[in-house]
Design an enzyme around this catalytic site. Structure first.
Site, short mmCIF file in Angstrom:
data_model
loop_
_atom_site.label_atom_id
_atom_site.label_comp_id
_atom_site.label_asym_id
_atom_site.label_seq_id
_atom_site.Cartn_x
_atom_site.Cartn_y
_atom_site.Cartn_z
CE1 TYR A 1 -41.58 -45.78 -50.33
CE2 TYR A 1 -41.19 -45.78 -48.12
CZ TYR A 1 -40.74 -46.05 -49.39
OH TYR A 1 -39.66 -46.86 -49.36
CD GLU B 1 -43.58 -50.09 -55.07
OE1 GLU B 1 -42.61 -50.91 -54.60
OE2 GLU B 1 -43.80 -49.03 -54.90
#
Length: 246
Positions: free
Chosen positions: A170, A177
């Site tokens: 994560y 991102e």
């Protein structure tokens, strides 16, 4: 009041029974098919990435050409997960599911998809590769877990992977991102793609640069909130397993 206590107990019992009520067969078959197709899509995306680098020995700046269609199909299909949660077909929290899917859709269809207009800087392709790796491994494990659960199979190691891999994947996904967004910001600022400026006949305006900056800001509260939620789920699933064993 003994009568009130009795009613409360009966109410709780009824609620538990209704929540554990078996799913209609058609719904169960649909969910099995959805999870199977999603699993295959993400596994194929992971294979395509491996093939691109290690079998075909292609450069990083051609990765998007190799994975674009599969990546878009696999991630866009996740929109249905929001629908599943909304109509009560699965017990996922609607708001959390919506945030996760919306974030990914925006990164894929807006940030990464601008590759057709402008190339990423060299370091941006490392971010794209790590993004695909983080998302794909996460989803292969997740969909395998859900699929086996639907057919009544539970594997301890898979459960551990489902609720432990996110500790690394994560943060890696979020870092990827943010790197991709940072790589695109100068182009978005200068060219304002997908933007709508007023005046126009719809009396509507949209600035992709401002929307991207706003999206960046949401990572500050969003990342800790979702990570904390997943830590809670991990403690609930793995901690519970330890208590039962003890």
């Amino acid at each position: 009041n003994p009568e009130k206590t009795s009613q409360m107990i009966r109410g709780k019992s009824t609620q538990t029974m209704s929540s554990s009520k078996p799913q209609p067969i058609l719904l169960k078959l649909y969910l099995i098919a959805f999870n199977l197709v999603s699993l295959i899509s993400w596994a194929f995306l992971l294979y395509q990435t491996f093939e691109h680098y290690f079998i075909k020995s292609l450069p990083a700046d051609q990765l998007w050409n190799s994975v674009e269609i599969t990546f878009k199909v696999a991630q866009t299909a996740a929109v249905l997960e929001v629908v599943h949660a909304m109509v009560g077909w699965v017990r996922s929290p609607v708001f959390t599911t919506f945030l996760q899917v919306l974030s990914r859709i925006a990164v894929l269809w807006v940030v990464v998809n601008l590759e057709s207009e402008v190339a990423l800087p060299w370091w941006g392709y490392f971010a794209l590769t790590s993004l695909i790796f983080a998302w794909s491994v996460t989803e292969v494990v997740r969909y395998t877990f859900y699929l086996l659960k639907l057919v009544g199979i539970e594997i301890g190691l898979l459960t551990w992977c489902r609720y432990s891999f996110f500790l690394v994947l994560y943060p890696l996904g979020v870092a990827s991102e943010l790197s991709l967004i940072a790589a695109r910001l100068p182009y978005i600022y200068e060219n304002r793609p997908l933007s709508v400026f007023m005046p126009n006949k719809w009396n509507f305006g949209f600035d992709l640069f401002l929307a991207t900056v706003a999206g960046l800001i949401t990572y500050a509260p969003g990342f800790p909130m979702l990570f904390k939620y997943m830590l809670h789920q991990r403690a609930k699933m793995l901690g519970g397993a330890k208590k039962k064993t003890a």
